[in-house]
Design a protein around this motif. Structure first.
Motif, mmCIF file in Angstrom:
data_model
loop_
_atom_site.group_PDB
_atom_site.id
_atom_site.type_symbol
_atom_site.label_atom_id
_atom_site.label_comp_id
_atom_site.label_asym_id
_atom_site.label_seq_id
_atom_site.Cartn_x
_atom_site.Cartn_y
_atom_site.Cartn_z
ATOM 1 N N MET A 1 15.561 -41.112 10.329
ATOM 2 C CA MET A 1 14.278 -41.152 10.940
ATOM 3 C C MET A 1 14.205 -40.077 12.037
ATOM 4 N N LYS A 2 13.152 -39.286 11.955
ATOM 5 C CA LYS A 2 12.978 -38.213 12.908
ATOM 6 C C LYS A 2 12.205 -38.716 14.124
ATOM 7 N N LYS A 3 12.669 -38.239 15.285
ATOM 8 C CA LYS A 3 11.960 -38.585 16.509
ATOM 9 C C LYS A 3 10.938 -37.494 16.812
ATOM 10 N N LYS A 4 9.736 -37.930 17.161
ATOM 11 C CA LYS A 4 8.722 -36.968 17.600
ATOM 12 C C LYS A 4 8.864 -36.758 19.102
ATOM 13 N N PHE A 5 8.787 -35.483 19.477
ATOM 14 C CA PHE A 5 8.830 -35.200 20.913
ATOM 15 C C PHE A 5 7.465 -35.444 21.505
ATOM 16 N N GLN A 6 7.475 -36.106 22.614
ATOM 17 C CA GLN A 6 6.203 -36.309 23.308
ATOM 18 C C GLN A 6 5.858 -35.017 24.048
ATOM 19 N N SER A 7 4.581 -34.754 24.170
ATOM 20 C CA SER A 7 4.206 -33.518 24.854
ATOM 21 C C SER A 7 4.548 -33.644 26.337
ATOM 22 N N GLU A 8 5.146 -32.589 26.817
ATOM 23 C CA GLU A 8 5.501 -32.575 28.227
ATOM 24 C C GLU A 8 4.373 -31.930 29.002
ATOM 25 N N ASN A 9 4.086 -32.417 30.198
ATOM 26 C CA ASN A 9 2.979 -31.915 31.007
ATOM 27 C C ASN A 9 3.420 -30.845 32.005
ATOM 28 N N GLY A 10 4.518 -30.218 31.835
ATOM 29 C CA GLY A 10 5.014 -29.183 32.735
ATOM 30 C C GLY A 10 4.424 -27.823 32.391
ATOM 31 N N MET A 11 4.827 -26.823 33.185
ATOM 32 C CA MET A 11 4.338 -25.463 32.963
ATOM 33 C C MET A 11 5.439 -24.641 32.308
ATOM 34 N N THR A 12 5.019 -23.728 31.471
ATOM 35 C CA THR A 12 5.994 -22.856 30.828
ATOM 36 C C THR A 12 6.329 -21.697 31.756
ATOM 37 N N LEU A 13 7.363 -20.996 31.444
ATOM 38 C CA LEU A 13 7.792 -19.850 32.245
ATOM 39 C C LEU A 13 6.703 -18.770 32.271
ATOM 40 N N ILE A 14 6.039 -18.571 31.175
ATOM 41 C CA ILE A 14 4.975 -17.558 31.105
ATOM 42 C C ILE A 14 3.815 -17.942 32.022
ATOM 43 N N GLU A 15 3.455 -19.201 32.086
ATOM 44 C CA GLU A 15 2.374 -19.640 32.973
ATOM 45 C C GLU A 15 2.753 -19.452 34.441
ATOM 46 N N ILE A 16 4.006 -19.724 34.762
ATOM 47 C CA ILE A 16 4.457 -19.534 36.143
ATOM 48 C C ILE A 16 4.430 -18.057 36.519
ATOM 49 N N LEU A 17 4.891 -17.187 35.634
ATOM 50 C CA LEU A 17 4.881 -15.746 35.908
ATOM 51 C C LEU A 17 3.448 -15.229 36.048
ATOM 52 N N ALA A 18 2.542 -15.690 35.215
ATOM 53 C CA ALA A 18 1.136 -15.271 35.303
ATOM 54 C C ALA A 18 0.537 -15.717 36.640
ATOM 55 N N ALA A 19 0.846 -16.946 37.064
ATOM 56 C CA ALA A 19 0.339 -17.444 38.345
ATOM 57 C C ALA A 19 0.891 -16.612 39.507
ATOM 58 N N LEU A 20 2.173 -16.238 39.444
ATOM 59 C CA LEU A 20 2.763 -15.411 40.499
ATOM 60 C C LEU A 20 2.131 -14.016 40.554
ATOM 61 N N VAL A 21 1.836 -13.446 39.401
ATOM 62 C CA VAL A 21 1.184 -12.128 39.373
ATOM 63 C C VAL A 21 -0.198 -12.218 40.002
ATOM 64 N N ILE A 22 -0.966 -13.237 39.668
ATOM 65 C CA ILE A 22 -2.314 -13.407 40.229
ATOM 66 C C ILE A 22 -2.229 -13.623 41.737
ATOM 67 N N LEU A 23 -1.320 -14.474 42.193
ATOM 68 C CA LEU A 23 -1.149 -14.690 43.638
ATOM 69 C C LEU A 23 -0.728 -13.407 44.351
ATOM 70 N N GLY A 24 0.126 -12.616 43.707
ATOM 71 C CA GLY A 24 0.548 -11.339 44.293
ATOM 72 C C GLY A 24 -0.614 -10.385 44.476
ATOM 73 N N ILE A 25 -1.482 -10.309 43.486
ATOM 74 C CA ILE A 25 -2.657 -9.431 43.576
ATOM 75 C C ILE A 25 -3.570 -9.885 44.709
ATOM 76 N N VAL A 26 -3.811 -11.180 44.816
ATOM 77 C CA VAL A 26 -4.654 -11.720 45.898
ATOM 78 C C VAL A 26 -4.001 -11.455 47.253
ATOM 79 N N PHE A 27 -2.697 -11.650 47.358
ATOM 80 C CA PHE A 27 -1.976 -11.438 48.611
ATOM 81 C C PHE A 27 -2.054 -9.978 49.048
ATOM 82 N N ILE A 28 -1.879 -9.052 48.115
ATOM 83 C CA ILE A 28 -1.973 -7.615 48.434
ATOM 84 C C ILE A 28 -3.383 -7.276 48.913
ATOM 85 N N GLY A 29 -4.392 -7.873 48.307
ATOM 86 C CA GLY A 29 -5.772 -7.658 48.745
ATOM 87 C C GLY A 29 -5.985 -8.096 50.188
#
Length: 141
Positions: A1-29
């Motif tokens: 019997m296969k177990k289904k993984f429940q969806s995790e509500n965390g952020m992926t590494l790509i989402e964290i990097l995108a958020a840091l880039v956006i914050l960096g642009i705002v901070f430089i401004g």
């Protein structure tokens, strides 16, 4: 019997990097605004200081109880500004210059108790550049 993984509500590494880039642009401004604000505050402080110096010079010339006489200004250099004959001389405040506008038609027509208001133009200079200026009138017999 296969177990289904429940969806995790965390952020992926790509989402964290995108958020840091956006914050960096705002901070430089925001960081580019601060040096401009500092320069503006310095200019405003200089302007306020020179305005006070110009008013101090005007108060110096207005403090005389009676009226000046035109002969008080004979020792100063006469220059032409536009079509006006003007006496130009250094003021009492450091780096100040005064233009005394003399009306030729009033010269020689004074009576003992009469006086005229003559315009003076007070300039506060730094390296030949006008930082602040004011106009006033003084009593002259």
């Amino acid at each position: 019997m296969k177990k289904k993984f429940q969806s995790e509500n965390g952020m992926t590494l790509i989402e964290i990097l995108a958020a840091l880039v956006i914050l960096g642009i705002v901070f430089i401004g925001f960081m580019t605004i601060f040096p401009q604000m500092t320069a503006f505050n310095e200019k405003t402080g200089d302007k306020l200081e020179t305005m006070n110096l110009a008013k101090e010079e005007l108060a110096y010339w207005k403090r005389k109880e009676g009226a000046y006489s035109l002969s008080d200004f004979d020792k100063y250099q006469r220059v032409m500004i536009a079509e006006d004959k003007v006496r130009r001389f250094p003021g009492h405040v450091e780096n100040s210059e005064i233009d005394f506008y003399e009306s030729e038609d009033l010269k020689g027509n004074s009576h003992k108790d009469s006086f005229w208001l003559h315009k003076i133009h007070i300039k506060i200079l730094r390296e030949g550049e006008i930082l602040s200026e004011t106009y006033g009138y003084i009593k002259v017999r």
